[in-house]
Design a protein around this motif. Sequence first.
Motif, short mmCIF file in Angstrom:
data_model
loop_
_atom_site.label_atom_id
_atom_site.label_comp_id
_atom_site.label_asym_id
_atom_site.label_seq_id
_atom_site.Cartn_x
_atom_site.Cartn_y
_atom_site.Cartn_z
N ASP A 34 32.48 29.25 -8.88
CA ASP A 34 32.19 28.46 -7.44
C ASP A 34 32.09 26.80 -7.86
O ASP A 34 32.56 26.18 -7.40
CB ASP A 34 31.17 28.92 -6.86
N SER A 37 35.22 25.20 -8.98
CA SER A 37 36.13 25.15 -7.94
C SER A 37 35.82 23.82 -7.11
O SER A 37 36.19 23.11 -6.58
CB SER A 37 36.01 26.21 -6.87
N ALA A 38 34.23 23.84 -6.78
CA ALA A 38 33.55 22.85 -6.13
C ALA A 38 34.03 21.50 -6.63
O ALA A 38 34.13 20.38 -5.99
CB ALA A 38 32.41 22.97 -5.78
N GLU A 40 36.22 20.45 -8.61
CA GLU A 40 37.62 20.17 -8.56
C GLU A 40 38.19 19.73 -7.27
O GLU A 40 38.84 18.81 -6.98
CB GLU A 40 38.74 21.16 -9.23
N MET A 41 37.67 20.48 -6.19
CA MET A 41 37.80 20.02 -4.93
C MET A 41 37.09 18.74 -4.47
O MET A 41 37.95 17.84 -3.82
CB MET A 41 37.07 21.01 -3.69
N ALA A 44 39.65 16.18 -6.12
CA ALA A 44 40.86 16.04 -5.35
C ALA A 44 40.50 15.12 -4.07
O ALA A 44 41.49 14.39 -3.74
CB ALA A 44 41.42 17.41 -5.00
N LEU A 45 39.63 15.36 -3.50
CA LEU A 45 39.28 14.51 -2.09
C LEU A 45 38.91 13.10 -2.29
O LEU A 45 39.27 12.33 -1.72
CB LEU A 45 38.09 15.23 -1.27
N MET A 50 43.46 16.46 -11.46
CA MET A 50 42.86 17.67 -11.79
C MET A 50 42.62 17.65 -13.43
O MET A 50 43.27 16.94 -14.19
CB MET A 50 43.78 18.90 -11.80
N VAL A 57 45.45 17.52 -6.93
CA VAL A 57 45.30 19.11 -6.73
C VAL A 57 45.84 19.22 -5.39
O VAL A 57 45.35 18.68 -4.50
CB VAL A 57 43.76 19.48 -6.95
N ASN A 58 46.61 20.31 -5.16
CA ASN A 58 47.09 20.62 -3.97
C ASN A 58 46.51 22.32 -3.71
O ASN A 58 46.95 22.82 -2.48
CB ASN A 58 48.32 20.53 -3.51
N ILE A 60 43.59 25.56 -4.91
CA ILE A 60 42.78 26.10 -5.94
C ILE A 60 42.70 27.69 -5.22
O ILE A 60 42.35 28.14 -4.29
CB ILE A 60 41.50 25.42 -5.85
N ILE A 76 44.46 26.40 -10.78
CA ILE A 76 44.56 24.99 -9.97
C ILE A 76 45.77 24.66 -10.08
O ILE A 76 46.35 24.45 -11.15
CB ILE A 76 43.35 24.20 -10.62
#
Length: 121
Positions: A34, A37-38, A40-41, A44-45, A50, A57-58, A60, A76
């Motif tokens: 988790d 993932s967070a 990488e999110m 991305a934002l 990545m 990143v589009n 995950i 990813i």
Amino acid sequence: MPKSNKSSEKAGSPRKRVRTALRSTSGAGFDFEDHISALEMVKALNGEDMVGPGGSVNLIQAQVSALGWTIDDLLITAGNGSEVKRIAISAKGNTQVSASGLPEDFITRAWEQWRLSIGSQ
């Protein structure tokens, strides 16, 4: 009279079966997954590429073994069309890599994933 599958229950004290979500009973591996993932999110934002092969990143995804990935904790994806880049991540809750190398099961899964990717080209 049919036998009951409740041999461990005492007479007169019915046990209620409780189903729980996998993540609620899982360990540190899911927590680490988790966090990755967070991270990488957020990257991305912020418009950052990545980890690994780069690219915006589009997608995950988690737990992707049903999609044919042998390294299946996180997948990813960056890019679209003909230039899609992916990185599969194995997230574990304890130390797996040491000076003596990688875990044998990881090596096996990595080679299997590579063989599958070569066959799909």
